[in-house]
Design a protein around this motif. Sequence first.
Motif, PDB file in Angstrom:
ATOM      1  N   GLY A 150      -7.730 -23.718   7.228  1.00 17.67           N
ATOM      2  CA  GLY A 150      -8.374 -24.538   8.247  1.00 17.67           C
ATOM      3  C   GLY A 150      -7.545 -25.771   8.586  1.00 17.67           C
ATOM      4  N   SER A 151      -8.048 -26.503   9.604  1.00 14.92           N
ATOM      5  CA  SER A 151      -7.379 -27.733  10.051  1.00 14.92           C
ATOM      6  C   SER A 151      -8.454 -28.711  10.505  1.00 14.92           C
ATOM      7  N   THR A 152      -8.025 -29.811  11.092  1.00 20.67           N
ATOM      8  CA  THR A 152      -8.980 -30.815  11.573  1.00 20.67           C
ATOM      9  C   THR A 152      -9.929 -30.221  12.598  1.00 20.67           C
ATOM     10  N   PHE A 153      -9.436 -29.254  13.352  1.00 22.50           N
ATOM     11  CA  PHE A 153     -10.240 -28.720  14.445  1.00 22.50           C
ATOM     12  C   PHE A 153     -10.748 -27.298  14.205  1.00 22.50           C
ATOM     13  N   LEU A 154     -10.245 -26.631  13.168  1.00 24.58           N
ATOM     14  CA  LEU A 154     -10.630 -25.235  12.925  1.00 24.58           C
ATOM     15  C   LEU A 154     -11.133 -25.063  11.501  1.00 24.58           C
ATOM     16  N   ASP A 155     -12.172 -24.291  11.370  1.00 22.00           N
ATOM     17  CA  ASP A 155     -12.692 -23.953  10.050  1.00 22.00           C
ATOM     18  C   ASP A 155     -11.721 -23.024   9.320  1.00 22.00           C
ATOM     19  N   PRO A 156     -11.768 -23.005   7.986  1.00 20.60           N
ATOM     20  CA  PRO A 156     -11.002 -21.997   7.247  1.00 20.60           C
ATOM     21  C   PRO A 156     -11.627 -20.618   7.436  1.00 20.60           C
ATOM     22  N   SER A 157     -10.867 -19.612   7.189  1.00 19.77           N
ATOM     23  CA  SER A 157     -11.370 -18.238   7.302  1.00 19.77           C
ATOM     24  C   SER A 157     -10.534 -17.310   6.434  1.00 19.77           C
ATOM     25  N   ALA A 158     -11.096 -16.154   6.192  1.00 18.57           N
ATOM     26  CA  ALA A 158     -10.388 -15.130   5.401  1.00 18.57           C
ATOM     27  C   ALA A 158     -10.721 -13.763   5.948  1.00 18.57           C
ATOM     28  N   SER A 159      -9.759 -12.896   5.936  1.00 21.68           N
ATOM     29  CA  SER A 159     -10.006 -11.534   6.404  1.00 21.68           C
ATOM     30  C   SER A 159     -10.786 -10.759   5.352  1.00 21.68           C
ATOM     31  N   PRO A 160     -11.501  -9.723   5.764  1.00 22.17           N
ATOM     32  CA  PRO A 160     -12.161  -8.866   4.775  1.00 22.17           C
ATOM     33  C   PRO A 160     -11.111  -8.225   3.867  1.00 22.17           C
ATOM     34  N   PRO A 161     -11.405  -8.049   2.591  1.00 18.59           N
ATOM     35  CA  PRO A 161     -10.447  -7.403   1.687  1.00 18.59           C
ATOM     36  C   PRO A 161     -10.150  -5.963   2.123  1.00 18.59           C
ATOM     37  N   GLN A 162      -8.920  -5.599   1.974  1.00 16.92           N
ATOM     38  CA  GLN A 162      -8.496  -4.226   2.258  1.00 16.92           C
ATOM     39  C   GLN A 162      -7.895  -3.644   0.979  1.00 16.92           C
ATOM     40  N   ARG A 163      -8.455  -2.547   0.519  1.00 18.35           N
ATOM     41  CA  ARG A 163      -7.967  -1.909  -0.708  1.00 18.35           C
ATOM     42  C   ARG A 163      -6.814  -0.967  -0.365  1.00 18.35           C
ATOM     43  N   VAL A 164      -5.726  -1.104  -1.123  1.00 17.61           N
ATOM     44  CA  VAL A 164      -4.577  -0.209  -0.969  1.00 17.61           C
ATOM     45  C   VAL A 164      -4.356   0.488  -2.313  1.00 17.61           C
ATOM     46  N   ASP A 165      -4.606   1.782  -2.341  1.00 19.65           N
ATOM     47  CA  ASP A 165      -4.383   2.563  -3.560  1.00 19.65           C
ATOM     48  C   ASP A 165      -2.902   2.886  -3.689  1.00 19.65           C
ATOM     49  N   VAL A 166      -2.370   2.703  -4.883  1.00 22.46           N
ATOM     50  CA  VAL A 166      -0.960   3.008  -5.144  1.00 22.46           C
ATOM     51  C   VAL A 166      -0.900   4.244  -6.028  1.00 22.46           C
ATOM     52  N   ARG A 167      -0.263   5.260  -5.543  1.00 24.11           N
ATOM     53  CA  ARG A 167      -0.169   6.518  -6.280  1.00 24.11           C
ATOM     54  C   ARG A 167       1.262   6.720  -6.768  1.00 24.11           C
ATOM     55  N   LEU A 168       1.377   7.440  -7.854  1.00 22.45           N
ATOM     56  CA  LEU A 168       2.706   7.741  -8.383  1.00 22.45           C
ATOM     57  C   LEU A 168       3.390   8.768  -7.501  1.00 22.45           C
ATOM     58  N   PRO A 169       4.704   8.688  -7.378  1.00 24.53           N
ATOM     59  CA  PRO A 169       5.408   9.705  -6.591  1.00 24.53           C
ATOM     60  C   PRO A 169       5.294  11.060  -7.279  1.00 24.53           C
ATOM     61  N   PRO A 170       5.344  12.135  -6.519  1.00 24.19           N
ATOM     62  CA  PRO A 170       5.273  13.456  -7.142  1.00 24.19           C
ATOM     63  C   PRO A 170       6.474  13.682  -8.046  1.00 24.19           C
ATOM     64  N   PRO A 171       6.298  14.468  -9.103  1.00 26.91           N
ATOM     65  CA  PRO A 171       7.439  14.735  -9.988  1.00 26.91           C
ATOM     66  C   PRO A 171       8.535  15.478  -9.233  1.00 26.91           C
ATOM     67  N   PRO A 172       9.771  15.248  -9.607  1.00 29.60           N
ATOM     68  CA  PRO A 172      10.861  15.943  -8.913  1.00 29.60           C
ATOM     69  C   PRO A 172      10.761  17.446  -9.167  1.00 29.60           C
ATOM     70  N   PRO A 173      11.200  18.233  -8.224  1.00 23.00           N
ATOM     71  CA  PRO A 173      11.164  19.678  -8.437  1.00 23.00           C
ATOM     72  C   PRO A 173      12.077  20.060  -9.593  1.00 23.00           C
TER      73      PRO A 173
END
Length: 263
Positions: free
Chosen positions: A111-134
């Motif tokens: 925020g600032s003198t003229f604007l309120d603070p704000s926050a975006s909604p949380p976004q979940r990012v799942d991290v998966r392991l790479p597939p095993p090499p062939p």
Amino acid sequence: MSTPWKRTAVIGLVGGTALVAFAGNAAAVAPSEQSLHDTPDSVEKGTEVALSGTLTGLRDRPVSDQRVALERRAGDGGWQTVDTATTGDDGTVTFRRTPQRTAEWRVTYDGSTFLDPSASPPQRVDVRLPPPPPPPPKPARPEQSAKPSGKQIVDVAASHAGKPYAYGATGPQRFDCSGFAQFVHRQVGIQLPRTSSAQHRAVRPVANHAKVAGDLVFFHQGGSVYHVGIYAGGNHVWAAPESGDVVRKQRIWTDTYYTGRAW
């Protein structure tokens, strides 16, 4: 005395998800809205992603030149600031990160003198392991040569017709009977012992009435093998008969013989 603006932060999700309002104080006079958009739901570990947010104020106008923060929350922990940046002329900012574990992400504005603070909604990012090499390719198996046929044996034998007999000779210009049989079989990939009696012991027995072209015919006297030829069909064998003779097709002259097959 005029009523001050109520401080709110409107949090917008991509695709029309409901906005969340935050309580504020009387210092600022206008709300702001901080969004986080185009966030992937899932990424492979080690993949860089772009997390973009847009800061807007009254009438959804972009707010430029404002400091915003990228925050992350993993598991049951609290929010942690991982990066900050300044909004551009269009109110947007982009953070590039390489997530190493599943977490929630958001962009916040103090925020600032003229604007309120704000926050975006949380976004979940799942991290998966790479597939095993062939698995590595299996080494190529050496090509196995086709099993020789009786016809091949007969054809090789016939190709040496007319070469002279010589006792103890094993080819390719002179032969005795067992040297001839050994040489011909070697040409099609079959190893035979040197003498006719040893060849008889080494091959698979076949009934005389069941013999076919390419089989070996072992002539014997009292059970002792003394001559060998390669059956050519029609009651004939290819052989190196005796001293003074040549490799030729000769008629089977007796019923006293054994039959064997090496192919």
